[in-house]
Structure formats: C-alpha cells, structure tokens
Design an enzyme around this catalytic site. Structure first.
Site, mmCIF file in Angstrom:
data_model
loop_
_atom_site.group_PDB
_atom_site.id
_atom_site.type_symbol
_atom_site.label_atom_id
_atom_site.label_comp_id
_atom_site.label_asym_id
_atom_site.label_seq_id
_atom_site.Cartn_x
_atom_site.Cartn_y
_atom_site.Cartn_z
ATOM 1 N N VAL A 156 0.857 -9.376 -5.448
ATOM 2 C CA VAL A 156 1.889 -10.361 -5.758
ATOM 3 C C VAL A 156 2.846 -10.373 -4.577
ATOM 4 C CG1 VAL A 156 3.768 -10.985 -7.320
ATOM 5 C CG2 VAL A 156 1.651 -9.995 -8.247
ATOM 6 N N TYR A 214 0.876 0.463 -13.980
ATOM 7 C CA TYR A 214 -0.404 0.812 -14.611
ATOM 8 C C TYR A 214 -0.214 1.790 -15.765
ATOM 9 C CZ TYR A 214 -2.181 -1.298 -10.300
ATOM 10 O OH TYR A 214 -2.435 -2.142 -9.254
ATOM 11 N N TYR A 272 0.859 -4.709 3.509
ATOM 12 C CA TYR A 272 1.618 -3.885 2.569
ATOM 13 C C TYR A 272 1.027 -2.474 2.459
ATOM 14 C CZ TYR A 272 3.440 -2.090 -1.844
ATOM 15 O OH TYR A 272 4.022 -1.304 -2.803
ATOM 16 N N GLY A 299 6.587 -10.455 -13.686
ATOM 17 C CA GLY A 299 5.483 -10.413 -14.628
ATOM 18 C C GLY A 299 4.169 -10.981 -14.141
ATOM 19 N N GLU A 302 -10.874 -5.249 -7.507
ATOM 20 C CA GLU A 302 -10.846 -4.812 -6.113
ATOM 21 C C GLU A 302 -9.437 -4.914 -5.528
ATOM 22 O OE1 GLU A 302 -12.065 -3.380 -2.426
ATOM 23 O OE2 GLU A 302 -13.156 -3.358 -4.313
#
Length: 160
Positions: A88, A132, A26, A96, A84
């Site tokens: 998901v 975030y 990713y 969530g 680190e």
C-alpha cells in the site's frame, strides 16, 4: 475511507510494475528487481497466467495491490493461496487498504475451496507483522524458507 478492491486487468501493468518497484524500495531490495513490464505482462495476462493481482482503489486512484498464486497442500489434498506481495502506498497506509486486500484474499481462499492463505514477511517489518497478528495470522516458527535460483538452480537442472 471507502476502499474498492478489484481484479487487475492487462491495462494495469504499468501500475502493478510501479507498485513492485515501490515495494522493492521499501524493503531495501530495489537492486534485486529484474523483471520488466513485458515479462510481467506475459506471466500475469498471457496465455497461461501464473499469478493474479488485486488492486485497492480509493477515489478512482490505485493505492495498493496484492499479487498471489495457487499452491497445493498434499496433507490437506487441497489448493491454497500464496500471497507473494502486498503493498500500500505510504501516503495511504492506516486507512484499511491492506486489511481490505487481505479480507478479499481470505474470501477468495474460501470461495475456491482452498485450505489456507499463506505469505512471508521480512522479520524487521514490525508494522506489517502487527497487522498480521491483529487479523489472527500465526508465524510458522518451525519452517524456514529455502530458495534455489541463479547458478545453483542451473547447476541442479543440468544434473538431471
């Protein structure tokens, strides 16, 4: 969606390694993955564990993970937790699991009397940055990450 967060155990090493490979893919960094399952297992579950892992599950299926370790703030005179990696699975995003992993880490940070929870994010990863910001994380604009590895690390070590 009902998300269950648990501490990883040695039997999870294959799942953890698969998550690391998927994360590297990713992040467009698959070519940088050098660790194998045996090395990972030794450092996560051996006689002196260097990091911990939380696994996010839904319907008994692992859908994400968070790998973290303790650091220390000399200014606070207290430990901290450094996240680190957080990952998901793409098909499980938006339900969530990432926030649940971060919430568990926040709780561990407080339970362990740590001063802070910190992590880095790639500057192009807008979806993660949005998450975030939504939970109240702040960028540390005055700080730049430094890294010493490979030949440069060996050269400095030999100079001691």
């Amino acid at each position: 969606m009902n998300i269950f967060i648990r501490e990883a155990v040695a039997d999870d090493i294959g799942t953890i390694h698969a998550f690391i490979l998927a994360l590297a893919d990713y992040e467009r960094l698959a070519h940088e993955v050098k660790g194998d399952r045996a090395t990972l297992e030794r450092h996560l579950f051996g006689p002196r564990p260097m990091a911990e892992v939380l696994i996010a599950e839904h319907e008994d299926k692992a859908i994400g993970f968070a790998l973290f370790f303790h650091n220390f703030s000399t200014f606070e005179a207290r430990p901290g937790i450094y996240l680190e990696d957080l990952f998901v699975l793409p098909e499980a995003r938006g339900v969530g699991a990432g926030k649940a992993l971060l919430a568990r880490l926040a709780r561990l940070t407080i339970e362990r009397d740590c001063a802070r929870l910190e992590w880095s994010v790639l500057d192009w990863n807008e979806p993660a940055i949005a998450v975030y910001r939504a939970i109240g994380a702040k960028p540390m604009d005055d700080w730049t990450i430094q890294r010493l590895d490979g030949d440069a690390l060996a050269a400095l070590a030999q100079s001691a």
